[in-house]
Enzyme design. Structure first.
Site, PDB file in Angstrom:
ATOM      1  N   HIS A 308       0.857  -1.187   0.000  1.00  0.00           N
ATOM      2  CA  HIS A 308       0.000   0.000   0.000  1.00  0.00           C
ATOM      3  C   HIS A 308       0.886   1.227   0.000  1.00  0.00           C
ATOM      4  CE1 HIS A 308      -3.091   2.859   1.103  1.00  0.00           C
ATOM      5  NE2 HIS A 308      -3.934   1.959   0.651  1.00  0.00           N
ATOM      6  N   ASP A 365      -7.923  -5.354  -0.154  1.00  0.00           N
ATOM      7  CA  ASP A 365      -8.480  -6.180  -1.228  1.00  0.00           C
ATOM      8  C   ASP A 365      -8.131  -7.659  -1.101  1.00  0.00           C
ATOM      9  OD1 ASP A 365      -9.745  -4.133  -2.743  1.00  0.00           O
ATOM     10  OD2 ASP A 365      -7.758  -3.420  -3.281  1.00  0.00           O
TER      11      ASP A 365
HETATM   12  N1  CMC Z   1       4.293  -7.472  -4.968  1.00  0.00           N
HETATM   13  C1  CMC Z   1       5.626  -7.429  -5.113  1.00  0.00           C
HETATM   14  N2  CMC Z   1       6.393  -6.346  -4.887  1.00  0.00           N
HETATM   15  C2  CMC Z   1       5.765  -5.235  -4.503  1.00  0.00           C
HETATM   16  C3  CMC Z   1       4.366  -5.183  -4.326  1.00  0.00           C
HETATM   17  C4  CMC Z   1       3.618  -6.362  -4.565  1.00  0.00           C
HETATM   18  N3  CMC Z   1       2.305  -6.377  -4.412  1.00  0.00           N
HETATM   19  N4  CMC Z   1       4.008  -3.940  -3.941  1.00  0.00           N
HETATM   20  C5  CMC Z   1       5.140  -3.230  -3.873  1.00  0.00           C
HETATM   21  N5  CMC Z   1       6.209  -4.009  -4.207  1.00  0.00           N
HETATM   22  C6  CMC Z   1       7.619  -3.620  -4.197  1.00  0.00           C
HETATM   23  C7  CMC Z   1       7.980  -2.779  -5.408  1.00  0.00           C
HETATM   24  O1  CMC Z   1       8.415  -3.557  -6.486  1.00  0.00           O
HETATM   25  C8  CMC Z   1       9.052  -1.900  -4.844  1.00  0.00           C
HETATM   26  O2  CMC Z   1      10.257  -2.667  -4.776  1.00  0.00           O
HETATM   27  P1  CMC Z   1      11.681  -1.950  -5.048  1.00  0.00           P
HETATM   28  O3  CMC Z   1      11.832  -0.974  -3.906  1.00  0.00           O
HETATM   29  O4  CMC Z   1      12.651  -3.064  -5.039  1.00  0.00           O
HETATM   30  O5  CMC Z   1      11.561  -1.266  -6.373  1.00  0.00           O
HETATM   31  C9  CMC Z   1       8.616  -1.643  -3.397  1.00  0.00           C
HETATM   32  O6  CMC Z   1       7.817  -2.779  -3.055  1.00  0.00           O
HETATM   33  C10 CMC Z   1       7.802  -0.369  -3.195  1.00  0.00           C
HETATM   34  O7  CMC Z   1       6.719  -0.395  -4.127  1.00  0.00           O
HETATM   35  P2  CMC Z   1       6.158   0.894  -4.854  1.00  0.00           P
HETATM   36  O8  CMC Z   1       5.674   0.504  -6.213  1.00  0.00           O
HETATM   37  O9  CMC Z   1       7.158   2.010  -4.767  1.00  0.00           O
HETATM   38  O10 CMC Z   1       4.959   1.275  -3.933  1.00  0.00           O
HETATM   39  P3  CMC Z   1       3.758   2.208  -4.328  1.00  0.00           P
HETATM   40  O11 CMC Z   1       3.386   2.943  -3.099  1.00  0.00           O
HETATM   41  O12 CMC Z   1       4.063   3.024  -5.552  1.00  0.00           O
HETATM   42  O13 CMC Z   1       2.609   1.174  -4.758  1.00  0.00           O
HETATM   43  C11 CMC Z   1       0.784  -0.299  -4.623  1.00  0.00           C
HETATM   44  C12 CMC Z   1       1.576   0.787  -3.915  1.00  0.00           C
HETATM   45  C13 CMC Z   1      -0.478  -0.592  -3.822  1.00  0.00           C
HETATM   46  C14 CMC Z   1       0.340   0.218  -6.010  1.00  0.00           C
HETATM   47  C15 CMC Z   1       1.670  -1.572  -4.764  1.00  0.00           C
HETATM   48  O14 CMC Z   1       2.012  -2.065  -3.496  1.00  0.00           O
HETATM   49  C16 CMC Z   1       1.001  -2.643  -5.601  1.00  0.00           C
HETATM   50  O15 CMC Z   1       1.112  -2.625  -6.833  1.00  0.00           O
HETATM   51  N6  CMC Z   1       0.293  -3.619  -4.932  1.00  0.00           N
HETATM   52  C17 CMC Z   1      -0.448  -4.608  -5.665  1.00  0.00           C
HETATM   53  C18 CMC Z   1      -1.769  -4.022  -6.181  1.00  0.00           C
HETATM   54  C19 CMC Z   1      -2.774  -3.866  -5.049  1.00  0.00           C
HETATM   55  O16 CMC Z   1      -2.957  -4.736  -4.225  1.00  0.00           O
HETATM   56  N7  CMC Z   1      -3.460  -2.699  -5.054  1.00  0.00           N
HETATM   57  C20 CMC Z   1      -4.497  -2.389  -4.056  1.00  0.00           C
HETATM   58  C21 CMC Z   1      -4.053  -1.345  -3.092  1.00  0.00           C
HETATM   59  S1  CMC Z   1      -5.112  -1.167  -1.655  1.00  0.00           S
HETATM   60  C22 CMC Z   1      -6.635  -0.657  -2.268  1.00  0.00           C
HETATM   61  C23 CMC Z   1      -6.664   0.635  -2.983  1.00  0.00           C
HETATM   62  O17 CMC Z   1      -5.899   1.554  -2.719  1.00  0.00           O
HETATM   63  O18 CMC Z   1      -7.497   0.743  -3.854  1.00  0.00           O
END
Ligand code: CMC
Length: 432
Positions: A308, A365
């Site tokens: 998140h 989710d």
């Molecule tokens: N699986 C694997 N690696 C992950 C995941 C995941 N689900 N989420 C984050 N990471 C890694 C990412 O690759 C990055 O690694 P590195 O530092 O080595 O590059 C690190 O963790 C930080 O991730 P980020 O992309 O900078 O984080 P963000 O804040 O931009 O993204 C997120 C947040 C929710 C989009 C992401 O965690 C994600 O894609 N999760 C899966 C999709 C999901 O479940 N979305 C629902 C979110 S909750 C409900 C809502 O808000 O609607």
């Protein structure tokens, strides 16, 4: 405004920036005068550090796992309230008295029907249309069937006829879109059923098989909708505020929010989670395959339902949803292999340094889809369920955005241009 200030030094010149303090003590640099003072803008892709507004609706602390609506802990609201009580809280700032809640319930019944002409629209979507596209289209159409009133009476606090209509009608539209999708006759809303029971009845009642609303499903649905009801400046809520800041009304702003929610990184994640768990099931529970793929920096694949932007600890909503999930499956005596897979995946992730070091925990989710499945709600309706829950939050933010001059300033980010600066025009006959 705090008495503290921050000093910014650019090329030896010191500029003073005000510091704004939240009611809970967090501090923010106020950069609103930065461009005028210095000629510089800030660059913040994904708005990781940008506060887009001041807000009084929802407080969340991502490091402590705290989520509060209008000052009330989400745990207390989920344990003690029904969804529309929380909707009332979000919209007006106060929990309703018994009398106010009765009035609000009455309005949910009074406004539940949609214009019969709107029903024909459902017939002209292609088969297997996404319920999210139907939802956003139909909400846009409400603008024409139920024009928003410029100077509405204010029947109770911050509530208006348009607000009550939208809250009630979105539920009817959602259920009708499902019935049309499966080709069954529509089931109209009933005056004797509560908001959630009515929705379930419109979804599942059939002329040849009357539906019995299970109390546990009503309890679970109330909790799920409450837990989704607001989450401050997330992607879809920011969309609602941004679109609304152009001066358009409530319906088109909410329609835009529905489209933003649809994405698999946002509300659409609840569908993607089920697809992922089904994939693990089909692959003979080969967890390592999915975990390694998610950890591979060269592979864009992610384990949906984990991580998140704001929570760096267990999402408090996910904790409550996991409890609801177990209660629903036990009470309904449903066995779902996907629940075991989800629990096993969570267990493995909690012991994997990649996920632990990045604070990746289950989010809202991760378990919600398993509850919806147990209730009989099909996967393609999951994000619609999220939208039903998020609606009061979107409306509250739209209202707040419109409530004063500063927050209703049109949203218009800047950019850092990296394209070609200038080149001489070449006529088509000279382009080769
Ligand atoms: N699986 C694997 N690696 C992950 C995941 C995941 N689900 N989420 C984050 N990471 C890694 C990412 O690759 C990055 O690694 P590195 O530092 O080595 O590059 C690190 O963790 C930080 O991730 P980020 O992309 O900078 O984080 P963000 O804040 O931009 O993204 C997120 C947040 C929710 C989009 C992401 O965690 C994600 O894609 N999760 C899966 C999709 C999901 O479940 N979305 C629902 C979110 S909750 C409900 C809502 O808000 O609607």
């Amino acid at each position: 405004m705090s008495k503290e200030t921050a000093q910014l030094i650019i090329d030896g010149t010191t500029y003073t920036l005000p510091i704004v303090e939240s009611t809970t003590g967090e501090k923010a640099l106020d950069v609103r005068s930065l461009l005028r003072q210095t000629g510089y803008i800030t660059l913040d892709s994904g708005y990781m550090n940008t506060g887009s507004c001041e807000s009084q609706i929802t407080y969340l602390d991502g490091s402590k796992g705290i989520l509060r609506y209008r000052g009330y802990d989400i745990e207390d609201l989920a344990a003690n309230c029904v969804f529309i009580e929380v909707a009332y809280l979000l919209l007006t700032g106060e929990l309703p008295t018994a009398k106010e809640l009765d009035r609000f319930k009455y309005d949910m019944t009074r406004y539940a029907l949609i214009h019969e002409d709107m029903i024909h629209f459902f017939d002209h979507f292609p088969p297997n249309s996404s319920p999210m596209s139907i939802l956003s289209t139909m909400v846009g159409t409400l603008h024409d069937f139920y024009p928003e009133m410029d100077k509405e009476e204010d029947p109770y606090g911050g509530l208006t006829t348009t607000t009550a209509r939208l809250l009630s009608k979105l539920r009817t539209i959602a259920a009708f879109s499902y019935k049309k999708n499966i080709g069954h006759p529509l089931v109209y809303p009933r005056a004797d059923l509560s908001y959630c029971a009515n929705f379930l009845n419109m979804m599942f009642d059939r002329p040849n098989m009357p539906y019995k609303v299970e109390p546990i499903n009503v309890i679970a649905l109330n909790k799920l909708l409450i837990l989704h009801a607001d989450h401050e400046q997330n992607c879809s809520t920011s969309t609602v505020r941004l679109v609304g800041s152009a001066g358009v009304g409530l319906y088109p702003s909410i329609s835009a929010g529905i489209n933003a929610l649809w994405g698999p990184l946002h509300g659409g994640a609840n569908v993607a989670v089920i697809r992922m768990l089904e994939g693990i099931y089909r692959d003979g529970e080969d967890y390592d395959k999915y975990i390694s793929k998610a950890k591979n920096p060269d592979d864009p694949y992610r384990l949906t339902g984990f991580g998140h932007r704001v929570y760096k600890t267990y999402d408090p909503r996910a904790k409550l949803i996991k409890e609801v999930c177990q209660a629903v499956l036990e009470t309904l005596n449903v066995t779902d292999p996907l629940l075991n897979i989800a629990q096993e995946l969570e267990y493995r992730i909690s012991r994997d340094d990649y996920f632990v070091s990045r604070n990746l925990y289950p989010n809202v989710d991760f378990y919600s889809g398993i509850i919806y499945r147990a209730m009989g709600i099909p996967t393609n309706m999951f994000t619609v369920m999220f939208a039903l829950g998020r609606l009061p939050g979107w409306i509250a933010h739209w209202q707040e955005m419109n409530s004063d001059k500063e927050s209703s300033r049109i949203g218009r980010p800047r950019q850092v241009y990296k394209g070609i600066t200038n080149r001489p025009f070449v006529k088509i006959e000279d382009r080769g």
